[in-house]
Design a protein around this motif. Structure first.
Motif, PDB file in Angstrom:
ATOM      1  N   MET A  50      -2.228  -9.383  -4.994  1.00  0.00           N
ATOM      2  CA  MET A  50      -1.902  -8.497  -3.867  1.00  0.00           C
ATOM      3  C   MET A  50      -2.182  -7.036  -4.214  1.00  0.00           C
ATOM      4  SD  MET A  50      -0.771  -9.124  -0.858  1.00  0.00           S
ATOM      5  CE  MET A  50      -1.652  -7.931   0.064  1.00  0.00           C
ATOM      6  N   LEU A  51      -1.853  -6.629  -5.432  1.00  0.00           N
ATOM      7  CA  LEU A  51      -2.115  -5.251  -5.836  1.00  0.00           C
ATOM      8  C   LEU A  51      -3.620  -4.991  -5.880  1.00  0.00           C
ATOM      9  CD1 LEU A  51      -1.108  -2.483  -6.668  1.00  0.00           C
ATOM     10  CD2 LEU A  51      -0.998  -3.311  -9.033  1.00  0.00           C
TER      11      LEU A  51
ATOM     12  N   LEU B  53       4.346   9.987   3.114  1.00  0.00           N
ATOM     13  CA  LEU B  53       5.138   8.803   2.792  1.00  0.00           C
ATOM     14  C   LEU B  53       6.329   9.174   1.917  1.00  0.00           C
ATOM     15  CD1 LEU B  53       2.368   6.152   2.048  1.00  0.00           C
ATOM     16  CD2 LEU B  53       3.991   6.125   3.950  1.00  0.00           C
ATOM     17  N   ARG B  54       6.130  10.134   1.003  1.00  0.00           N
ATOM     18  CA  ARG B  54       7.226  10.575   0.134  1.00  0.00           C
ATOM     19  C   ARG B  54       8.370  11.141   0.965  1.00  0.00           C
ATOM     20  NH1 ARG B  54       8.910   8.643  -4.104  1.00  0.00           N
ATOM     21  NH2 ARG B  54      10.789   8.705  -2.907  1.00  0.00           N
TER      22      ARG B  54
ATOM     23  N   ASN C 140      -2.079  -2.419 -14.802  1.00  0.00           N
ATOM     24  CA  ASN C 140      -0.829  -3.081 -15.196  1.00  0.00           C
ATOM     25  C   ASN C 140       0.370  -2.146 -15.161  1.00  0.00           C
ATOM     26  OD1 ASN C 140      -1.704  -5.755 -15.475  1.00  0.00           O
ATOM     27  ND2 ASN C 140      -2.625  -5.276 -17.462  1.00  0.00           N
ATOM     28  N   ALA C 141       0.165  -0.886 -15.478  1.00  0.00           N
ATOM     29  CA  ALA C 141       1.262   0.088 -15.390  1.00  0.00           C
ATOM     30  C   ALA C 141       1.679   0.277 -13.927  1.00  0.00           C
ATOM     31  CB  ALA C 141       0.847   1.416 -16.012  1.00  0.00           C
ATOM     32  N   LEU C 142       0.697   0.309 -13.035  1.00  0.00           N
ATOM     33  CA  LEU C 142       1.006   0.430 -11.608  1.00  0.00           C
ATOM     34  C   LEU C 142       1.731  -0.817 -11.124  1.00  0.00           C
ATOM     35  CD1 LEU C 142       0.757   2.065  -8.995  1.00  0.00           C
ATOM     36  CD2 LEU C 142      -1.510   1.047  -8.669  1.00  0.00           C
ATOM     37  N   ARG C 143       1.315  -1.962 -11.597  1.00  0.00           N
ATOM     38  CA  ARG C 143       1.969  -3.213 -11.205  1.00  0.00           C
ATOM     39  C   ARG C 143       3.423  -3.234 -11.670  1.00  0.00           C
ATOM     40  NH1 ARG C 143       0.961  -9.048 -13.305  1.00  0.00           N
ATOM     41  NH2 ARG C 143       2.247 -10.173 -11.826  1.00  0.00           N
ATOM     42  N   ARG C 144       3.681  -2.706 -12.859  1.00  0.00           N
ATOM     43  CA  ARG C 144       5.073  -2.625 -13.338  1.00  0.00           C
ATOM     44  C   ARG C 144       5.878  -1.627 -12.510  1.00  0.00           C
ATOM     45  NH1 ARG C 144       2.354  -3.124 -18.229  1.00  0.00           N
ATOM     46  NH2 ARG C 144       2.336  -0.866 -18.566  1.00  0.00           N
ATOM     47  N   ARG C 145       5.226  -0.522 -12.115  1.00  0.00           N
ATOM     48  CA  ARG C 145       5.918   0.504 -11.319  1.00  0.00           C
ATOM     49  C   ARG C 145       6.292  -0.017  -9.945  1.00  0.00           C
ATOM     50  NH1 ARG C 145       9.387   3.800 -10.241  1.00  0.00           N
ATOM     51  NH2 ARG C 145       8.898   5.845  -9.373  1.00  0.00           N
TER      52      ARG C 145
ATOM     53  N   ALA D  83       0.835  -1.204   0.000  1.00  0.00           N
ATOM     54  CA  ALA D  83       0.000   0.000   0.000  1.00  0.00           C
ATOM     55  C   ALA D  83       0.867   1.250   0.000  1.00  0.00           C
ATOM     56  CB  ALA D  83      -0.941   0.004   1.202  1.00  0.00           C
ATOM     57  N   SER D  84       1.919   1.259   0.795  1.00  0.00           N
ATOM     58  CA  SER D  84       2.814   2.421   0.821  1.00  0.00           C
ATOM     59  C   SER D  84       3.424   2.660  -0.552  1.00  0.00           C
ATOM     60  CB  SER D  84       3.929   2.220   1.856  1.00  0.00           C
ATOM     61  OG  SER D  84       3.407   2.207   3.152  1.00  0.00           O
ATOM     62  N   LEU D  85       3.887   1.597  -1.194  1.00  0.00           N
ATOM     63  CA  LEU D  85       4.496   1.748  -2.515  1.00  0.00           C
ATOM     64  C   LEU D  85       3.462   2.168  -3.564  1.00  0.00           C
ATOM     65  CD1 LEU D  85       6.943  -1.288  -2.407  1.00  0.00           C
ATOM     66  CD2 LEU D  85       7.531   1.158  -2.284  1.00  0.00           C
TER      67      LEU D  85
END
Length: 142
Positions: free
Chosen positions: A75-76, A116-117, A62-67, A47-49
């Motif tokens: 899990m995502l 978080l950043r 899918n772009a978020l999963r790659r990031r 969640a943090s990431l």
């Protein structure tokens, strides 16, 4: 209305002091506090990431999963559902052919991601400083 609006001006005549009902007091240390559940979600690794990545802008799944390298699809998906439930992420379905789904931060999500950043920046700088101090370069595995 805030919790302080519910507090009486003083104790009733001859009676003990009365405050807001216990369930309205926000205390992350209290077992039943709803902020504690949101805190547990936000402080999980995935969640943090995800929040940090979404702080850069909206992403398709899918772009978020790659990031967020290393996160499984399952899990995502669970993480995004929890963040959406806690009011930090919105899921927008774009009616195109084929349909598209994009995830982005809510105002609360932006506030959390900014904090978080700051933590991520501190940790990344510390890792870099330690690497330089110890004669190593780049990121070291945790």
């Amino acid at each position: 209305m805030s919790i302080t609006d519910l507090e009486p001006d003083g104790p009733p005549e001859g009676g003990p002091a009365v405050g807001p009902p216990q369930e309205l007091i926000a205390d992350v240390f209290a077992r039943g506090c709803t902020s504690r559940a949101a805190f547990e979600v936000v402080t999980s690794k995935w969640a943090s990431l995800a929040l940090l990545a979404l702080g850069e802008g909206g992403y398709r799944f899918n772009a978020l999963r790659r990031r967020v390298e290393g996160v499984s699809e399952k899990m995502l998906s669970q993480t995004l559902q929890a963040l959406e439930r806690d009011g930090m992420v919105t899921r927008d379905v774009v009616t195109t052919i084929p349909p598209r789904v994009e995830y982005s931060l809510t105002p609360l999500g932006h506030q959390v991601a900014q904090r978080l950043r700051g933590l991520a920046d501190l940790l990344e700088a510390t890792v870099a400083e330690e690497a330089i101090k110890n004669g190593r370069e780049g990121h070291q595995p945790a």
